[in-house]
Design an enzyme around this catalytic site. Structure first.
Site, PDB file in Angstrom:
ATOM      1  CE1 TYR A   1      -3.661  -2.344   0.157  1.00 63.16           C
ATOM      2  CE2 TYR A   1      -4.530  -0.904   1.855  1.00 63.16           C
ATOM      3  CZ  TYR A   1      -4.707  -1.933   0.973  1.00 63.16           C
ATOM      4  OH  TYR A   1      -5.926  -2.540   0.904  1.00 63.16           O
TER       5      TYR A   1
ATOM      6  CD  GLU B   1      -3.336  -2.377   8.318  1.00 61.42           C
ATOM      7  OE1 GLU B   1      -3.907  -1.718   7.451  1.00 61.42           O
ATOM      8  OE2 GLU B   1      -2.128  -2.287   8.562  1.00 61.42           O
TER       9      GLU B   1
HETATM   10  C1  LIG Z   1       6.998  -0.935  11.137  1.00 64.19           C
HETATM   11  C2  LIG Z   1       6.081  -0.532  10.039  1.00 64.19           C
HETATM   12  C3  LIG Z   1       5.535  -1.491   9.224  1.00 64.19           C
HETATM   13  C4  LIG Z   1       4.730  -1.109   8.161  1.00 64.19           C
HETATM   14  N1  LIG Z   1       4.272  -2.090   7.293  1.00 64.19           N
HETATM   15  C5  LIG Z   1       3.604  -1.717   6.192  1.00 64.19           C
HETATM   16  C6  LIG Z   1       3.255  -2.712   5.208  1.00 64.19           C
HETATM   17  O1  LIG Z   1       3.531  -3.899   5.356  1.00 64.19           O
HETATM   18  N2  LIG Z   1       2.654  -2.286   4.075  1.00 64.19           N
HETATM   19  C7  LIG Z   1       2.311  -0.978   3.867  1.00 64.19           C
HETATM   20  O2  LIG Z   1       1.731  -0.686   2.836  1.00 64.19           O
HETATM   21  N3  LIG Z   1       2.634  -0.023   4.767  1.00 64.19           N
HETATM   22  C8  LIG Z   1       3.276  -0.367   5.920  1.00 64.19           C
HETATM   23  N4  LIG Z   1       3.638   0.585   6.845  1.00 64.19           N
HETATM   24  C9  LIG Z   1       3.374   1.987   6.525  1.00 64.19           C
HETATM   25  C10 LIG Z   1       2.362   2.671   7.419  1.00 64.19           C
HETATM   26  O3  LIG Z   1       1.073   2.319   7.064  1.00 64.19           O
HETATM   27  C11 LIG Z   1       2.627   4.184   7.285  1.00 64.19           C
HETATM   28  O4  LIG Z   1       3.898   4.424   7.848  1.00 64.19           O
HETATM   29  C12 LIG Z   1       1.589   5.009   7.962  1.00 64.19           C
HETATM   30  O5  LIG Z   1       0.360   4.931   7.296  1.00 64.19           O
HETATM   31  C13 LIG Z   1       2.027   6.504   8.038  1.00 64.19           C
HETATM   32  O6  LIG Z   1       2.391   6.968   6.796  1.00 64.19           O
HETATM   33  P1  LIG Z   1       3.802   7.687   6.539  1.00 64.19           P
HETATM   34  O7  LIG Z   1       4.863   6.836   7.133  1.00 64.19           O
HETATM   35  O8  LIG Z   1       3.892   8.001   5.097  1.00 64.19           O
HETATM   36  O9  LIG Z   1       3.746   9.013   7.394  1.00 64.19           O
HETATM   37  P2  LIG Z   1       3.054  10.381   6.975  1.00 64.19           P
HETATM   38  O10 LIG Z   1       1.687  10.090   6.403  1.00 64.19           O
HETATM   39  O11 LIG Z   1       3.990  11.171   6.158  1.00 64.19           O
HETATM   40  O12 LIG Z   1       2.852  11.060   8.381  1.00 64.19           O
HETATM   41  C14 LIG Z   1       3.933  11.702   9.076  1.00 64.19           C
HETATM   42  C15 LIG Z   1       3.384  12.215  10.400  1.00 64.19           C
HETATM   43  O13 LIG Z   1       2.349  13.189  10.149  1.00 64.19           O
HETATM   44  C16 LIG Z   1       1.147  12.803  10.788  1.00 64.19           C
HETATM   45  N5  LIG Z   1      -0.006  13.140   9.933  1.00 64.19           N
HETATM   46  C17 LIG Z   1      -0.129  12.894   8.617  1.00 64.19           C
HETATM   47  N6  LIG Z   1      -1.336  13.338   8.177  1.00 64.19           N
HETATM   48  C18 LIG Z   1      -1.982  13.847   9.254  1.00 64.19           C
HETATM   49  C19 LIG Z   1      -3.268  14.442   9.449  1.00 64.19           C
HETATM   50  N7  LIG Z   1      -4.134  14.567   8.439  1.00 64.19           N
HETATM   51  N8  LIG Z   1      -3.597  14.861  10.693  1.00 64.19           N
HETATM   52  C20 LIG Z   1      -2.730  14.730  11.733  1.00 64.19           C
HETATM   53  N9  LIG Z   1      -1.479  14.174  11.599  1.00 64.19           N
HETATM   54  C21 LIG Z   1      -1.121  13.741  10.385  1.00 64.19           C
HETATM   55  C22 LIG Z   1       1.243  11.305  10.975  1.00 64.19           C
HETATM   56  O14 LIG Z   1       0.450  10.836  12.056  1.00 64.19           O
HETATM   57  C23 LIG Z   1       2.733  11.134  11.245  1.00 64.19           C
HETATM   58  O15 LIG Z   1       3.009  11.379  12.610  1.00 64.19           O
HETATM   59  C24 LIG Z   1       4.422   0.247   7.942  1.00 64.19           C
HETATM   60  C25 LIG Z   1       4.953   1.220   8.797  1.00 64.19           C
HETATM   61  C26 LIG Z   1       5.778   0.844   9.826  1.00 64.19           C
HETATM   62  C27 LIG Z   1       6.363   1.903  10.708  1.00 64.19           C
END
Ligand SMILES: Cc1cc2nc3c(=O)[nH]c(=O)nc-3n(C[C@H](O)[C@H](O)[C@H](O)COP(=O)(O)OP(=O)(O)OC[C@H]3O[C@@H](n4cnc5c(N)ncnc54)[C@H](O)[C@@H]3O)c2cc1C
Length: 396
Positions: A128, A244
């Site tokens: 994703y 999930e």
């Molecule tokens: C250990 C681990 C395993 C994972 N495994 C998978 C996997 O197998 N497959 C997969 O597809 N993904 C996976 N993920 C990804 C995970 O779903 C994303 O990291 C998560 O959705 C956050 O997205 P981002 O990392 O792009 O952070 P961003 O979306 O860039 O967010 C950065 C920060 O801003 C905050 N933020 C963003 N938008 C808002 C808002 N509208 N309001 C308030 N705060 C906000 C977030 O809470 C965060 O603190 C994994 C992540 C981790 C850490």
């Protein structure tokens, strides 16, 4: 609402406990209870033992190999598995892609994939997130362009958990860039051995290879691997995310970890007495235990409404569950003080029987603490869950 278990439910708990007492291999139990790392074979071995019993996918409809258990029985089973120290059944196949396949795939896809997922013949991963598309997932840029009977996939996924072991990845891809971003997304099942796929490790704070970047360079995917309709993938993606977050509270595991924390604090001596007798430390443990009990009651309240999905309440369970999991690791590190500092990778990976630092209970805990920073990010970050709670529960 009656939050007590019935006689039948208690009898079911005995059955689950007897199965775990007799079938859970002690070496797997030791790894889980001591916070050591699980290898691919460990996950697969346990999944196949449970599958042989017919219990690998309790939430599935019976026609596909589910158990027909009530949601309370499923909760008891998860609770007992956690108490025993069983490795988790990984969610990517059983709890994530399978419900989408059941709901939206064609008969041929169901007949091929579902039995293989049930028996762990394929290792699945989730494609994703992308750089720049996490919380704002609909911004994803990986493209799939139609070429005869194939799609040509180009782009990058990231944070792909355990993708280094995967046989299959379920991917969200952009099949139309001319429409509103949610409307141009499709759901593809991709064989990880297809030429053009590169998996690159991301080593996390705990020095573990748990997540990856996955690159797609002109990867040819048969159109027959599309689930449902082209450009309807966002609907399927949201359906999957609901699944999930179910069970993400991980109450059973936190109860096991609370017992471990108390054991650890009994062994630490502060001013001539066990740390667990220190009023300041005990107050923190007690507060956490109260919060965990409250979370368990909330989980039971949610599942007592049989037949209804958890809905936005799942966001509450995710936030509180992940906070409690993190606080447990924080108190473990606090209990150990400087003893929590060593990193013993060989011991964590099972290459040595004992830690070279002397204390086998303490040695894995720094890595465990760092690893658990992830729980407030994955599965939709806690900030995003709070937005959902604000809109869907508080109505603000
Ligand atoms: C250990 C681990 C395993 C994972 N495994 C998978 C996997 O197998 N497959 C997969 O597809 N993904 C996976 N993920 C990804 C995970 O779903 C994303 O990291 C998560 O959705 C956050 O997205 P981002 O990392 O792009 O952070 P961003 O979306 O860039 O967010 C950065 C920060 O801003 C905050 N933020 C963003 N938008 C808002 C808002 N509208 N309001 C308030 N705060 C906000 C977030 O809470 C965060 O603190 C994994 C992540 C981790 C850490």
């Amino acid at each position: 609402m009656d939050l007590h278990f019935t006689a039948e439910e208690n009898a079911f708990r005995d059955t689950a406990r007897t199965f775990l007492d007799t079938h859970l291999p002690p070496e797997l139990q030791r790894k889980v209870r001591q916070h050591l790392r699980l290898a691919k074979d460990d996950y697969v071995r346990w999944h196949k033992i449970v599958a042989k019993q017919g219990w690998a996918a309790p939430a599935w409809p019976v026609e596909y190999g589910g158990t027909g258990w009530t949601s309370v029985q499923r909760h008891i089973w998860e609770d007992e598995c956690a108490r025993a120290g069983a490795p988790p059944i990984l969610p990517f196949g059983v709890n994530m892609v399978a419900p989408v396949i059941m709901a939206f795939a064609n008969a041929e896809q169901k007949a091929w994939y579902l039995p293989r997922i049930l028996n762990c013949d394929d290792w699945w991963c989730q494609g994703y997130s992308e750089p720049g598309a996490g919380s704002d997932l609909a911004s994803l840029k990986t493209t799939a362009e139609r070429d005869g009977d194939d799609y040509i996939v180009n782009g990058q996924k990231t944070w792909t958990t355990l993708g280094q072991h995967a046989d299959m990845i379920f991917c969200l891809v952009r099949t139309d860039s001319t429409v509103r971003k949610q409307e141009g997304i499709s759901f593809l099942l991709i064989d990880m051995k297809t030429p053009g796929i590169t998996v690159r490790p991301i080593i996390m704070l705990d020095e573990e290879h748990e997540v990856n970047e996955v690159f797609f360079d002109n990867v040819r995917v048969p159109v027959s691997n599309l689930v449902g309709q082209e450009n309807k993938g966002w609907t399927y993606a949201k359906y999957l995310l609901g699944h999930e977050r179910t069970g993400i509270a991980a109450v059973g595991r936190s109860k096991r970890e609370l017992t471990f924390l108390k054991q650890l604090a009994m062994q630490q001596v502060k001013r001539g007495q066990p740390l667990l007798r220190d009023p300041a430390f005990t107050a923190k443990v007690a507060q956490l235990e109260i919060e965990l009990m409250a979370l368990e009651m909330t989980v039971l309240r949610v599942i007592s409404e049989e037949g209804k999905g958890p809905g936005p309440q799942a966001s509450m369970l995710k936030v509180r569950g992940s906070e409690i999991q993190q606080q447990l690791t924080e108190l473990m590190v606090e209990a150990l003080g400087p003893q929590a500092l060593p990193f013993d990778t060989a011991f964590l990976d099972g290459a040595t029987e004992h830690s070279s630092f002397g204390d086998d209970l303490a040695a894995p805990l720094a890595a465990y603490y760092f690893n658990y920073r992830k729980t407030s990010i994955y599965g939709g970050s806690n900030e995003i869950q709070k937005n959902i709670i604000t809109q869907m529960i508080l109505g603000l």
